[in-house]
Design a protein around this motif. Structure first.
Motif, PDB file in Angstrom:
ATOM      1  N   LEU A 195       3.376   8.364  -6.942  1.00 34.41           N
ATOM      2  CA  LEU A 195       4.652   8.156  -6.013  1.00 34.41           C
ATOM      3  C   LEU A 195       3.997   7.685  -4.711  1.00 34.41           C
ATOM      4  N   PHE A 196       2.915   8.104  -4.143  1.00 33.84           N
ATOM      5  CA  PHE A 196       1.995   7.972  -3.147  1.00 33.84           C
ATOM      6  C   PHE A 196       1.246   6.567  -3.118  1.00 33.84           C
ATOM      7  N   PHE A 197       0.805   6.229  -4.203  1.00 35.65           N
ATOM      8  CA  PHE A 197       0.545   4.772  -4.320  1.00 35.65           C
ATOM      9  C   PHE A 197       1.377   3.640  -4.258  1.00 35.65           C
ATOM     10  N   LEU A 198       2.632   4.067  -5.081  1.00 33.86           N
ATOM     11  CA  LEU A 198       3.785   3.048  -4.824  1.00 33.86           C
ATOM     12  C   LEU A 198       4.241   2.922  -3.324  1.00 33.86           C
ATOM     13  N   THR A 199       4.039   4.244  -2.718  1.00 35.37           N
ATOM     14  CA  THR A 199       4.678   3.955  -1.052  1.00 35.37           C
ATOM     15  C   THR A 199       3.763   3.187  -0.454  1.00 35.37           C
ATOM     16  N   ALA A 200       2.481   3.365  -0.524  1.00 35.79           N
ATOM     17  CA  ALA A 200       1.537   2.438  -0.005  1.00 35.79           C
ATOM     18  C   ALA A 200       1.462   1.003  -0.394  1.00 35.79           C
ATOM     19  N   TYR A 201       1.930   0.846  -1.359  1.00 37.38           N
ATOM     20  CA  TYR A 201       2.109  -0.592  -2.051  1.00 37.38           C
ATOM     21  C   TYR A 201       3.143  -1.151  -1.151  1.00 37.38           C
ATOM     22  N   VAL A 202       4.296  -0.559  -1.154  1.00 38.12           N
ATOM     23  CA  VAL A 202       5.402  -1.133  -0.561  1.00 38.12           C
ATOM     24  C   VAL A 202       5.147  -1.322   0.796  1.00 38.12           C
ATOM     25  N   ALA A 203       4.700  -0.516   1.572  1.00 40.89           N
ATOM     26  CA  ALA A 203       4.348  -0.544   2.956  1.00 40.89           C
ATOM     27  C   ALA A 203       3.377  -1.799   3.192  1.00 40.89           C
ATOM     28  N   LEU A 204       2.502  -2.206   2.201  1.00 37.11           N
ATOM     29  CA  LEU A 204       1.594  -3.089   2.249  1.00 37.11           C
ATOM     30  C   LEU A 204       2.250  -4.321   2.093  1.00 37.11           C
ATOM     31  N   VAL A 205       3.150  -4.463   1.174  1.00 35.77           N
ATOM     32  CA  VAL A 205       4.005  -5.793   1.109  1.00 35.77           C
ATOM     33  C   VAL A 205       4.787  -5.963   2.226  1.00 35.77           C
ATOM     34  N   MET A 206       5.617  -4.958   2.822  1.00 37.53           N
ATOM     35  CA  MET A 206       6.558  -5.137   3.901  1.00 37.53           C
ATOM     36  C   MET A 206       5.472  -5.619   5.199  1.00 37.53           C
ATOM     37  N   ALA A 207       4.361  -5.094   5.379  1.00 33.62           N
ATOM     38  CA  ALA A 207       3.450  -5.284   6.184  1.00 33.62           C
ATOM     39  C   ALA A 207       3.213  -6.961   6.273  1.00 33.62           C
ATOM     40  N   LEU A 208       2.705  -7.353   4.983  1.00 33.09           N
ATOM     41  CA  LEU A 208       2.447  -8.810   4.777  1.00 33.09           C
ATOM     42  C   LEU A 208       3.764  -9.786   5.127  1.00 33.09           C
ATOM     43  N   ALA A 209       4.782  -9.286   4.692  1.00 35.85           N
ATOM     44  CA  ALA A 209       5.943 -10.036   4.993  1.00 35.85           C
ATOM     45  C   ALA A 209       6.345 -10.149   6.670  1.00 35.85           C
ATOM     46  N   PHE A 210       6.364  -8.917   7.321  1.00 33.21           N
ATOM     47  CA  PHE A 210       6.420  -9.189   8.784  1.00 33.21           C
ATOM     48  C   PHE A 210       5.301  -9.945   9.430  1.00 33.21           C
ATOM     49  N   TYR A 211       4.052  -9.875   8.795  1.00 36.08           N
ATOM     50  CA  TYR A 211       2.907 -10.692   9.665  1.00 36.08           C
ATOM     51  C   TYR A 211       3.358 -12.312   9.191  1.00 36.08           C
ATOM     52  N   VAL A 212       3.625 -12.671   7.980  1.00 39.43           N
ATOM     53  CA  VAL A 212       3.812 -13.767   7.741  1.00 39.43           C
ATOM     54  C   VAL A 212       4.996 -14.359   8.231  1.00 39.43           C
ATOM     55  N   ALA A 213       6.159 -13.549   8.553  1.00 40.54           N
ATOM     56  CA  ALA A 213       7.331 -13.784   9.264  1.00 40.54           C
ATOM     57  C   ALA A 213       7.300 -14.233  10.614  1.00 40.54           C
ATOM     58  N   ALA A 214       6.278 -13.323  11.102  1.00 37.10           N
ATOM     59  CA  ALA A 214       6.038 -13.760  12.653  1.00 37.10           C
ATOM     60  C   ALA A 214       5.474 -15.105  12.666  1.00 37.10           C
ATOM     61  N   GLN A 215       4.438 -15.486  11.838  1.00 37.53           N
ATOM     62  CA  GLN A 215       3.751 -16.618  11.944  1.00 37.53           C
ATOM     63  C   GLN A 215       4.623 -17.816  11.458  1.00 37.53           C
TER      64      GLN A 215
END
Length: 148
Positions: free
Chosen positions: A35-55
């Protein structure tokens, strides 16, 4: 005979309770860690999406995240396929090596009598075979030693 059979059963099943507790504990720990690994993975994917969306914008971000996920999935499938192929080759080599070996006459005689024994008395035969395997593994030093 009955006393010896009871002792063999007690020795064979002595660690079942502790093994069950260990398996239960490891399973619960694995579920919580997953559960903790999945939470970290979702947060990583969201952070990548936010970064690319800003660019580059939201559509490009969605495409980049999807492409990265597809690439990772293909790499995982390739690695699993290679590992499965290696395991299959090792199993075939092991089977070929076992087929090449000639068993000793006592083992061959026991193996030829085993189906008839199983038909006559399956429970007693199963206990006998399990006891024989247990004695062999203990006498040759295979497996874990006794727990202290």
């Amino acid at each position: 005979m009955r006393g010896m059979l009871e002792q063999i059963v007690t020795l064979a099943l002595g660690n079942v309770v502790t093994t069950a507790v260990e398996v239960k504990r490891k399973t619960i720990g694995g579920v919580i860690a997953t559960l903790f690994f999945l939470t970290a993975y979702v947060a990583l994917v969201m952070a990548l999406a936010f970064y690319v969306a800003a660019q580059a914008g939201p559509v490009a971000a969605a495409l980049v995240v999807a492409a990265a996920a597809m690439a990772a999935a293909l790499v995982v499938l390739a690695v699993v396929a290679v590992l499965n192929r290696r395991t299959e080759q090792r199993m075939l080599e092991r089977q070929a090596a076992l087929a090449a070996q000639q068993p000793d006459p006592v083992t061959a005689g026991l193996m030829s009598e085993l189906p008839g024994m199983m038909k006559a008395s399956p429970i007693v035969t199963t206990i006998m075979v399990a006891s024989f395997v247990y004695v062999l593994t203990r006498s040759r030093g295979f497996g874990r030693g006794p727990r202290v």
